[in-house]
Structure formats: C-alpha cells, structure tokens
Design an enzyme around this catalytic site. Structure first.
Site, PDB file in Angstrom:
ATOM      1  N   CYS A  42      26.724  46.156 -42.073  1.00 30.57           N
ATOM      2  CA  CYS A  42      26.098  46.617 -40.783  1.00 30.57           C
ATOM      3  C   CYS A  42      26.892  47.857 -40.146  1.00 30.57           C
ATOM      4  O   CYS A  42      27.282  48.693 -40.859  1.00 30.57           O
ATOM      5  CB  CYS A  42      25.561  45.578 -39.782  1.00 30.57           C
ATOM      6  SG  CYS A  42      24.538  46.523 -38.679  1.00 30.57           S
ATOM      7  N   HIS A 150      22.518  41.472 -43.429  1.00 30.57           N
ATOM      8  CA  HIS A 150      23.478  40.790 -42.893  1.00 30.57           C
ATOM      9  C   HIS A 150      23.791  39.478 -43.960  1.00 30.57           C
ATOM     10  O   HIS A 150      23.101  38.423 -43.637  1.00 30.57           O
ATOM     11  CB  HIS A 150      23.742  40.220 -41.480  1.00 30.57           C
ATOM     12  CG  HIS A 150      23.556  41.157 -40.564  1.00 30.57           C
ATOM     13  ND1 HIS A 150      25.068  41.180 -39.873  1.00 30.57           N
ATOM     14  CD2 HIS A 150      23.194  42.296 -39.936  1.00 30.57           C
ATOM     15  CE1 HIS A 150      25.164  42.432 -38.774  1.00 30.57           C
ATOM     16  NE2 HIS A 150      23.988  42.923 -38.973  1.00 30.57           N
ATOM     17  N   GLU A 152      25.972  37.204 -44.169  1.00 28.77           N
ATOM     18  CA  GLU A 152      26.983  36.199 -43.489  1.00 28.77           C
ATOM     19  C   GLU A 152      26.032  35.467 -42.818  1.00 28.77           C
ATOM     20  O   GLU A 152      26.192  34.423 -42.402  1.00 28.77           O
ATOM     21  CB  GLU A 152      27.921  36.712 -42.693  1.00 28.77           C
ATOM     22  CG  GLU A 152      27.647  37.403 -41.786  1.00 28.77           C
ATOM     23  CD  GLU A 152      27.181  38.989 -41.432  1.00 28.77           C
ATOM     24  OE1 GLU A 152      26.967  39.353 -40.407  1.00 28.77           O
ATOM     25  OE2 GLU A 152      26.747  39.320 -42.411  1.00 28.77           O
TER      26      GLU A 152
END
Length: 179
Positions: A42, A150, A152
């Site tokens: 990002c 994202h 994660e």
C-alpha cells in the site's frame, strides 16, 4: 524487509513523496541493493516507487473514491522473491484499502514490465483504474516487490477474508534461507 501501509507524513504532498526522504529509507535502498527481499504494501509501495526502487507511480483511484473491500488478484509472475510459493495464474483474495492506489507508468515502462515478467499481481476486477490491471510489480532482480492490496490482512481465515497472503511471506523466508 517490509515497508508497510499507512499514511506516511500525512501524504500531504503526494503519497510516499516525503517518506522517501526519511533517514530509514537510505537503509532500505542499501539493503535492496545488497539483495535483501523488500516488500512495499500500500503506502509502502508508493514509497518504493518514489524512492526509485520500483518503476511507475500510484495516483488517485478512478472515480476519486477511497476503496475498502476484498479483491481477487491473479499471480501474474511467481518468479519474484515474494511469489515463489504460488502457482502462476493462482487467485488470491486480499483486502484493498486505498485512495491513491491506481498504478500508472508510461507505455515503455509498462511494456518492459510485461516483457520481463515483472508484473507480479493483477486485479481480477480493477476497481481503482490501475493501468493494465496492475496490482503489484517487481524490480529487475525480483527481490523488491510492491503491491497495493494488503496480504498481511489475509493470513488467517478466521480474521481475514482468506489465508491467501501467507504465501508471500513464506516465499520471502524461502528466499532468505536460500541466500
């Protein structure tokens, strides 16, 4: 090494433009030059582009709206340090959360990325208007990768939309252990 998402320096000038001058970025650039796997997620992707580690830039989304939703990505290349655990063409479900996530570059750069297999991820449904559906790219040596979504936040099916993001981090561990 991971350069995370967030709003660095308030993104007052242009996303990542001020953060690229942070003292720590000198260390990130040097580590990348030594071959350390570096991932920008990002805002981290924006910073890596601004720092010259990746080509192109990230601009306001098409429609000028902040996007916050789960998106499907295609693994366009599984040869980077961050994608070896995936089959080429695999689908990943990960969250996208950005207002300035539209990947742009000149035709020559886009052709080079395509020709060298450096487009790492593509949107299946390109909701932010990224050129050629690009969600992530890699450096020429495949050790530096930036992506807007994202991964994660997609490491545990209980708390995310999937655990599809785990392969990115396992791939990096493999790259470090082989080095």
């Amino acid at each position: 090494m991971i350069v995370p998402g967030g709003f660095s320096y308030g993104d007052y000038l242009r996303c990542g433009a001020i953060a690229r001058f942070a003292p720590v970025m000198g260390e990130v650039v040097e580590a990348a030059r030594r071959g350390m796997p570096v991932l920008g997620i990002c805002n981290g992707f924006q910073v890596l582009c601004e720092a010259g580690l990746l080509p192109g830039a990230l601009t306001r989304n098409a429609g000028l709206h902040f996007v916050c939703r789960d998106v499907w990505l295609e693994v366009a290349s599984n040869t980077s340090a961050w994608t070896t655990r995936y089959e080429q063409g695999a689908d990943l479900l990960v969250p996208l959360k950005s207002g300035e996530g539209r990947y742009v570059a000149g035709d020559e750069v886009l052709d080079e990325l395509e020709g060298e297999g450096r487009v790492v991820f593509r949107y299946r449904d390109n909701i932010n208007g990224s050129m050629r559906d690009i969600a992530g790219v890699s450096s020429a040596n495949g050790r530096v990768v930036g992506l807007m979504p994202h991964p994660e936040h997609a490491t545990e099916a209980l708390t995310g939309p999937s655990d599809d993001g785990l392969g990115i981090f396992y791939s990096a561990l493999d790259a470090i252990l082989v080095s």
